[in-house]
Design an enzyme around this catalytic site. Structure first.
Site: not given
Ligand SMILES: *[C@@H]1O[C@H](CO)[C@@H](O)[C@H](O)[C@H]1NC(C)=O
Ligand SMILES: CC(=O)N[C@H]1CO[C@H](CO)[C@@H](O)[C@@H]1O
Length: 434
Positions: A182, A251
């Protein structure tokens, strides 16, 4: 000459390895991950090995398989494995080689997210404290001392996996791997140094020559051949940064983590099922539940501030390893319905059309195969739609799955566990009244 027990042991060893030693070729294209030349629709779930005990692992993996997963995803936690520089610990809950082998023995694939920065509500995001004290170090940027340590640890993990023959290219279960985590959410804070760092991380990962693809999540500028993937509650609007890469969701938050003083997080299965079905409806072929089993932050492993010891996450398998109903059961049914569409999903891109305001059809049709998804994305009103010569009732915020473009096998808002229970309940009430 070999002793008898040694020969028996060797024989047993060969039996075990013979079933798992076929090397696979893992690539990807615009539609999907490609395993031995065939595109695949895959459903994955996160289970972090140190958040449960080794005694729990076989059962958690079995319940994942029974729930319709093809793959287990885990991070690798650097500070757990190297608490003191150059002193490693891979014992007990840290024994992820054993974890990966158990997943393989169950016939599932593995996505190994090395990071080595992992965030994960984990203490210091997985960085060992000693890293902080290396002179001149700056984390996660174009900084030589940091890059040297990141490369050393990543290479160490890759080497361990190779020695155990755990990559699919060697006959093992690992078909995907992640570098960084991320970073795209925060890279503006690193200014001009962010781009060269990401380029370096990508080149470094690829140079380790694992034989399987790498991904970067939430990294819209992930350099080729790294696949950029989406994390979030909904990812149906996501597109990868190249038309040579598949649409992947690494995710999909099944719930949320618990904070001290906060409400216990809860995500209804109808909403989660809706998000999953929408993703496959709009061209997705890979999604991963974060978490499928959240587990426990043992000891002082939890990240801060105020993140609780329980990492239950309202996941389909609860903190104690029990299936959470109706979440687990309904998602298993969703996975079955999606798998019935696999041949159509891998054959072509969807043709998306409007059936009215907030109503959408996606048809995967080519040759003799045809599968369709009908969505009502209005959060309040149910609707009846006309599709392919028939009428279909679509409850608000739901997707119907039609593997043959005709018959609905599942609607994401209709949870069988509840209806079965409700009809039993009515029957029971009726019998009381009689
Ligand atoms: C309509 O349904 C039939 C199956 O009854 C299927 O063969 C056909 O491809 C469908 N057409 C469309 C456009 O969905
Ligand atoms: C990263 C991401 O996609 N976050 C989204 C998660 O879902 C919520 C809606 O529930 C959005 O507000 C976030 O932007």
């Amino acid at each position: 000459m070999r002793g008898r027990t040694e020969i028996l042991a060797l024989f047993a060893f060969c039996l075990v390895t013979a079933t798992t030693s076929f090397a696979s070729t893992i690539t990807y294209d615009s539609r999907a991950i490609v395993i031995d030349g065939k595109r695949r629709v895959l459903v994955s779930g996160s289970i972090h090995y140190p958040r449960s005990t080794p005694d729990m692992w076989p059962d958690l993996i079995k319940k994942s398989k029974d729930g319709g997963l093809d793959m287990i995803e885990t991070y690798v936690f650097w500070n757990l494995h190297e608490p003191v520089r150059n002193q490693y610990n891979f014992e007990g809950r840290n024994d992820f080689v054993k974890f990966v082998k158990l997943v393989a023995a169950a016939g599932l694939y593995v996505h190994l997210r090395i990071g080595p920065y992992v965030c994960a509500e984990w203490n210091y995001g997985g960085f060992p404290l000693w890293l902080h004290f290396i002179p001149g170090i700056k984390f996660r940027t174009d900084n030589e001392p940091f890059k040297a340590e990141m490369q050393r640890f990543t290479a160490k993990i890759v080497d361990m996996m190779k020695q155990e023959k755990l990559y699919a290219s060697q006959g093992g279960p690992i078909i995907l791997s992640q570098i960084e985590n991320e970073y795209g959410n925060i890279d503006s804070a690193y200014g001009a140094a962010a781009k060269p760092y990401i380029k370096w991380a990508a080149d470094m990962a690829v140079s380790l020559d694992t034989g399987v693809p790498w991904v970067m999540c939430q990294q819209s500028d992930a350099p080729d051949p790294i696949i950029n993937t989406c994390n979030g509650f909904y990812c149906d609007q996501f597109t990868p940064n190249s038309n040579k890469k598949p649409k992947m969701w690494t995710e999909n938050w099944s719930g949320w983590f618990l904070s001290f003083g906060g409400a216990v997080p809860y995500r209804p299965v109808q909403d989660l099922a809706f998000a999953v079905a929408r993703f496959y409806q709009r061209g997705g072929t890979f999604q991963n539940y974060y978490m499928y089993h959240g587990g426990t932050n043992f000891g002082r492993t939890t990240g801060g501030p105020f993140i609780a010891t329980s990492y239950d996450y309202d996941a389909p398998i609860d903190e104690y390893g029990l299936v959470r109903q109706p979440k687990w059961g309904h998602l298993r049914d969703v996975h079955k319905a999606i798998k019935l569409c696999e041949e159509a999903l891998i054959a072509t891109d969807p043709t998306i059309s409007s059936l009215g305001p907030n109503l959408e059809a996606a048809v995967y049709k080519t040759g003799s195969v045809c599968s369709a998804f009908l969505a009502n994305v209005d959060i309040k009103s149910d609707a009846t739609v006309k599709f392919n010569g028939s009428s279909y009732l679509l409850p608000a915020w739901s997707v119907s799955i039609l593997p043959d473009c005709k018959n609905v096998v599942l609607n994401t808002a209709k949870v069988c566990f509840i209806t079965t229970f409700a009809s039993h309940f009515k029957f029971w009430l009726a019998s009381l009244a009689a």
